[in-house]
Write a protein that holds these residues in place. Structure first.
Motif, PDB file in Angstrom:
ATOM      1  N   GLY A 231      53.373  31.393  43.712  1.00  0.00           N
ATOM      2  CA  GLY A 231      52.625  29.547  43.961  1.00  0.00           C
ATOM      3  C   GLY A 231      50.881  30.940  43.616  1.00  0.00           C
ATOM      4  N   LEU A 232      51.137  31.996  42.877  1.00  0.00           N
ATOM      5  CA  LEU A 232      49.432  32.945  43.403  1.00  0.00           C
ATOM      6  C   LEU A 232      49.161  33.133  41.666  1.00  0.00           C
ATOM      7  N   PHE A 233      47.851  33.166  41.511  1.00  0.00           N
ATOM      8  CA  PHE A 233      47.205  33.581  40.047  1.00  0.00           C
ATOM      9  C   PHE A 233      45.989  34.367  39.978  1.00  0.00           C
ATOM     10  N   PHE A 234      45.452  35.316  38.831  1.00  0.00           N
ATOM     11  CA  PHE A 234      44.417  35.908  39.207  1.00  0.00           C
ATOM     12  C   PHE A 234      42.914  34.971  38.375  1.00  0.00           C
ATOM     13  N   PRO A 235      42.348  34.665  38.948  1.00  0.00           N
ATOM     14  CA  PRO A 235      41.491  33.090  38.722  1.00  0.00           C
ATOM     15  C   PRO A 235      40.346  34.317  37.922  1.00  0.00           C
ATOM     16  N   LEU A 236      40.230  34.688  37.243  1.00  0.00           N
ATOM     17  CA  LEU A 236      39.217  35.481  35.935  1.00  0.00           C
ATOM     18  C   LEU A 236      39.894  34.752  34.567  1.00  0.00           C
ATOM     19  N   ASN A 266      36.090  39.971  42.667  1.00  0.00           N
ATOM     20  CA  ASN A 266      37.835  40.199  42.496  1.00  0.00           C
ATOM     21  C   ASN A 266      38.255  41.721  42.288  1.00  0.00           C
ATOM     22  N   VAL A 267      38.144  43.042  42.681  1.00  0.00           N
ATOM     23  CA  VAL A 267      38.594  43.577  42.462  1.00  0.00           C
ATOM     24  C   VAL A 267      38.641  44.272  43.954  1.00  0.00           C
ATOM     25  N   ILE A 268      39.439  44.592  44.655  1.00  0.00           N
ATOM     26  CA  ILE A 268      39.239  45.385  45.572  1.00  0.00           C
ATOM     27  C   ILE A 268      39.048  46.615  45.918  1.00  0.00           C
ATOM     28  N   SER A 269      40.164  47.353  44.644  1.00  0.00           N
ATOM     29  CA  SER A 269      39.797  48.986  44.992  1.00  0.00           C
ATOM     30  C   SER A 269      40.088  49.247  43.182  1.00  0.00           C
ATOM     31  N   LEU A 270      40.555  50.811  43.140  1.00  0.00           N
ATOM     32  CA  LEU A 270      40.743  51.300  41.978  1.00  0.00           C
ATOM     33  C   LEU A 270      41.140  52.580  42.039  1.00  0.00           C
ATOM     34  N   LYS A 271      41.312  53.025  41.136  1.00  0.00           N
ATOM     35  CA  LYS A 271      41.483  54.209  41.462  1.00  0.00           C
ATOM     36  C   LYS A 271      40.925  55.142  39.681  1.00  0.00           C
ATOM     37  N   LEU A 314      43.453  43.935  43.051  1.00  0.00           N
ATOM     38  CA  LEU A 314      43.361  42.392  42.924  1.00  0.00           C
ATOM     39  C   LEU A 314      43.515  41.491  43.960  1.00  0.00           C
ATOM     40  N   ARG A 315      42.045  40.634  43.948  1.00  0.00           N
ATOM     41  CA  ARG A 315      41.953  39.930  44.865  1.00  0.00           C
ATOM     42  C   ARG A 315      42.779  38.767  43.801  1.00  0.00           C
ATOM     43  N   LEU A 316      43.785  37.616  44.910  1.00  0.00           N
ATOM     44  CA  LEU A 316      44.567  36.638  44.241  1.00  0.00           C
ATOM     45  C   LEU A 316      44.313  35.053  45.045  1.00  0.00           C
ATOM     46  N   GLN A 317      43.918  34.265  44.511  1.00  0.00           N
ATOM     47  CA  GLN A 317      44.066  32.717  44.722  1.00  0.00           C
ATOM     48  C   GLN A 317      45.423  31.985  44.401  1.00  0.00           C
ATOM     49  N   LYS A 318      45.157  31.145  45.538  1.00  0.00           N
ATOM     50  CA  LYS A 318      46.482  30.451  45.324  1.00  0.00           C
ATOM     51  C   LYS A 318      46.285  29.159  44.573  1.00  0.00           C
ATOM     52  N   ILE A 319      47.838  28.981  43.387  1.00  0.00           N
ATOM     53  CA  ILE A 319      47.544  27.399  43.009  1.00  0.00           C
ATOM     54  C   ILE A 319      46.954  26.703  43.103  1.00  0.00           C
ATOM     55  N   PRO A 320      45.609  26.241  42.769  1.00  0.00           N
ATOM     56  CA  PRO A 320      45.219  24.447  43.082  1.00  0.00           C
ATOM     57  C   PRO A 320      46.809  23.545  43.586  1.00  0.00           C
ATOM     58  N   GLN A 321      46.964  22.880  43.964  1.00  0.00           N
ATOM     59  CA  GLN A 321      47.305  21.556  44.692  1.00  0.00           C
ATOM     60  C   GLN A 321      47.372  20.624  43.602  1.00  0.00           C
ATOM     61  N   HIS A 322      45.765  20.260  43.537  1.00  0.00           N
ATOM     62  CA  HIS A 322      45.392  18.838  41.960  1.00  0.00           C
ATOM     63  C   HIS A 322      44.387  19.653  41.174  1.00  0.00           C
ATOM     64  N   SER A 323      44.196  18.928  40.332  1.00  0.00           N
ATOM     65  CA  SER A 323      42.961  19.009  39.265  1.00  0.00           C
ATOM     66  C   SER A 323      42.667  18.016  39.255  1.00  0.00           C
ATOM     67  N   VAL A 324      41.728  17.687  38.686  1.00  0.00           N
ATOM     68  CA  VAL A 324      40.702  16.958  37.730  1.00  0.00           C
ATOM     69  C   VAL A 324      40.367  17.060  36.954  1.00  0.00           C
ATOM     70  N   VAL A 325      39.600  16.549  36.074  1.00  0.00           N
ATOM     71  CA  VAL A 325      39.074  17.137  34.385  1.00  0.00           C
ATOM     72  C   VAL A 325      38.325  16.187  33.845  1.00  0.00           C
TER      73      VAL A 325
END
Length: 567
Positions: A231-236, A266-271, A314-325
């Motif tokens: 139920g997650l996605f990376f938004p870029l 959207n990046v929290i940390s790197l190596k 990486l910071r993630l986001q919840k997949i949107p419940q609903h969308s309209v275009v």
């Protein structure tokens, strides 16, 4: 990103559909990558993104060319061995399309060391070196190609490679998904190309924390396919071939940046492996920290000039419940831009606001047999609950009607939304269909949102007055817009006209406190604009940082920092 990486060049379909390239010594397969998830145990990543498909994702090239450096300036002040007369640097107002650089043959001792480190994951095959050193669909070219291409499989191998190259002072060019368009992966001095495509594991997924730790070679589409069941996605959302490591290096964004921000956000940390082989962790996994210098942001956008990224949180986001275009037409691009600005000022949390001018819509009609109204068009995406997205849609419809908007329509069903977004996704393909045999020069200016309507209007007048076919596509919600300028590369006067238009828009944006590149990066193509945009003091500071971390100038030399910058 963006126009640069969202649209694959149509010609790439033919030029890149070739058998899987044979290495001098073929790397071991990484088709099935098994990772440990703290939530669901072991999991195998999808394998649909094969090496035969990856080239199709090469994004539309910026097609900017290069200008000879003013010979009154020394190239790199610290390097007496570098003769400025042999250097050609990036620029968008010259017909010179080749980057030159001082070349020194890679020592055989280094090749031997690299073979010891990498075993079979190394090649000196010319076809492979040419492929990595000559962007197939870009004006950015270099006299030289890499002397060797290496394929590390671990951070430890990367560290050893960099340490060995630093010892022999041999250039290193990091290489990700190859979707960057400003000459980032050119090898003007030859050297070692370090292809990160074998380092593509998901190392850890923290569902409760909504973050993920990955290696740099994984693509964002691969990652989102892996994340979907959680139920997650990376938004870029740059071009489909873009890798996470390359996205960090170029500080990319995309059509969703208006909602979720750019790679910087959207990046929290790197190596990162530094040129001397040291491995640096830039931050903890905490969502916020005030501990020391922000090394994470220093490395994001450094374009491989300071080190090689080997791990990203990486910071993630919840997949949107609903969308309209939603889609709406306007009599002028200024009206459309004004609505985009008014929508943002209203406080509505749109996830996408994309603008296409009437020429672009005409190209889509001709290429796809559609019958769309040939007028400047805005496309919106709203996300949230069903009730909330419908409310947002109605508010934006009211805003559009106050700015001469017409033919407002929206879709909620998945197939209908997909069909509407095809208008945007097929833009560049349509341009090539409308101008067969032509190349596309893509611009990437960005201005404060309040200046967007003025900049687009000023640019549109210049574009319409030109003899060339020019279309406008914009991420209108954050002030970033692109033009696709079609020209015949065999006609010098058309190339010069395309470059003149590009130059005009960059300097117009800079006069409005904007930037020469909103999301494509600097590479070699945009270096010539940086002094006017940032000032010599900023460039000298960058040069000091570069000199401190990379005293031998082995990391992606000739990129990002203009050669004449001295301190």
């Amino acid at each position: 990103m963006a126009f640069s990486s969202r649209f694959a060049r149509s010609k790439a379909v033919l030029s890149f559909l070739r058998p899987c390239r044979q290495l001098h010594s073929t790397p071991k397969s990484t088709a099935d990558v098994t990772v440990i998830s703290p939530v669901k145990g072991r999991r195998t990543l999808p394998t649909w993104w094969s090496s035969s498909l990856l080239p199709l994702a090469i994004a539309a090239s910026a097609t900017t060319s290069f200008a000879y450096l003013n010979l009154s300036h020394p190239s790199i002040s610290e390097s007496s061995a570098l003769d400025s007369r042999d250097i050609t640097v990036g620029g968008n107002d010259s017909t010179e399309a080749v980057v030159k650089g001082e070349y020194k043959e890679v020592p055989k001792e280094l090749i031997t060391q690299l073979k010891t480190i990498l075993e079979d994951n190394l090649t000196t095959d010319y076809d492979e070196r040419y492929f990595h050193g000559k962007p197939q669909n870009s004006f950015h070219k270099a006299v030289h190609v890499p002397d060797v291409v290496v394929f590390p499989r671990s951070e430890k191998e990367v560290s050893k490679i960099l340490k060995s190259c630093n010892e022999y002072k041999v250039p290193i060019v990091p290489y990700g998904g190859a979707t960057s368009i400003e000459g980032h992966t050119l090898a003007p001095k030859g050297g070692v190309c370090i292809d990160m495509s074998l380092m593509k594991r998901v190392k850890a997924l923290h569902v409760d924390d909504m973050d993920v730790v990955v290696e740099p070679g994984i693509g964002w589409l691969e990652l989102n396919e892996y994340l979907e069941e959680y139920g997650l996605f990376f938004p870029l959302d740059p071009g489909p071939g873009a890798s996470i490591g390359g996205m960090c290096a170029t500080r990319c964004s995309g059509s969703l940046a208006v909602r979720y921000g750019t790679m910087r956000d959207n990046v929290i940390s790197l190596k990162v492996v530094l040129p001397n082989g040291d491995v640096v962790k830039t931050a903890s996994r905490a969502r916020k920290s005030a501990a020391g210098y922000d090394l994470t942001r220093l490395m994001i956008g450094s374009e491989g000039t300071l080190g090689v990224i080997t791990e990203i949180t990486l910071r993630l986001q919840k997949i949107p419940q609903h969308s309209v275009v939603a889609v709406c037409n306007f009599p002028t691009v200024k009206d459309a831009a004004d609505v985009a600005i008014a929508t943002m000022m209203s406080g509505i949390q749109v996830s996408r606001v994309e603008l296409l001018d009437e020429v672009q819509i005409r190209a889509i009609n001709m290429a796809n047999g559609k019958n769309l109204t040939e007028a400047p068009t805005l496309m919106f995406e709203f996300i949230g609950t069903e009730a909330y997205t419908r409310e947002q849609t109605q508010i934006v419809q009211q805003i559009a009607s106050k700015h001469n908007g017409s033919d407002f329509m929206f879709a909620e069903e998945p197939e209908a939304k997909k069909e509407l977004w095809k208008i945007r996704k097929e833009a560049l393909w349509a341009c090539y269909a409308m101008a067969p045999g032509h190349e596309a020069m893509i611009t990437d200016v960005c201005v404060p949102l309040s200046h967007l309507a003025e900049l687009i209007s000023r640019s549109k007048k210049e574009l319409d007055a030109s003899s060339l076919l020019c279309t406008v596509i914009a991420h209108a919600g954050d002030g970033n817009f692109h033009t696709c300028i079609m020209f015949d590369p065999s006609k010098e006067e058309q190339r010069r006209e395309a470059e003149r238009l590009n130059h005009f828009m960059v300097h117009s944006a800079l006069s409005m406190d904007g930037t020469c590149t909103g999301e494509h990066g600097v590479g070699t193509g945009k270096m010539k604009y940086l002094e006017k945009e940032l000032g010599i003091e900023a460039l000298q500071t960058m040069k000091r940082i570069k000199k401190t971390l990379d005293p031998n100038d082995i990391m992606n030399p000739g990129k990002l920092i203009p050669p004449h910058v001295c301190f």
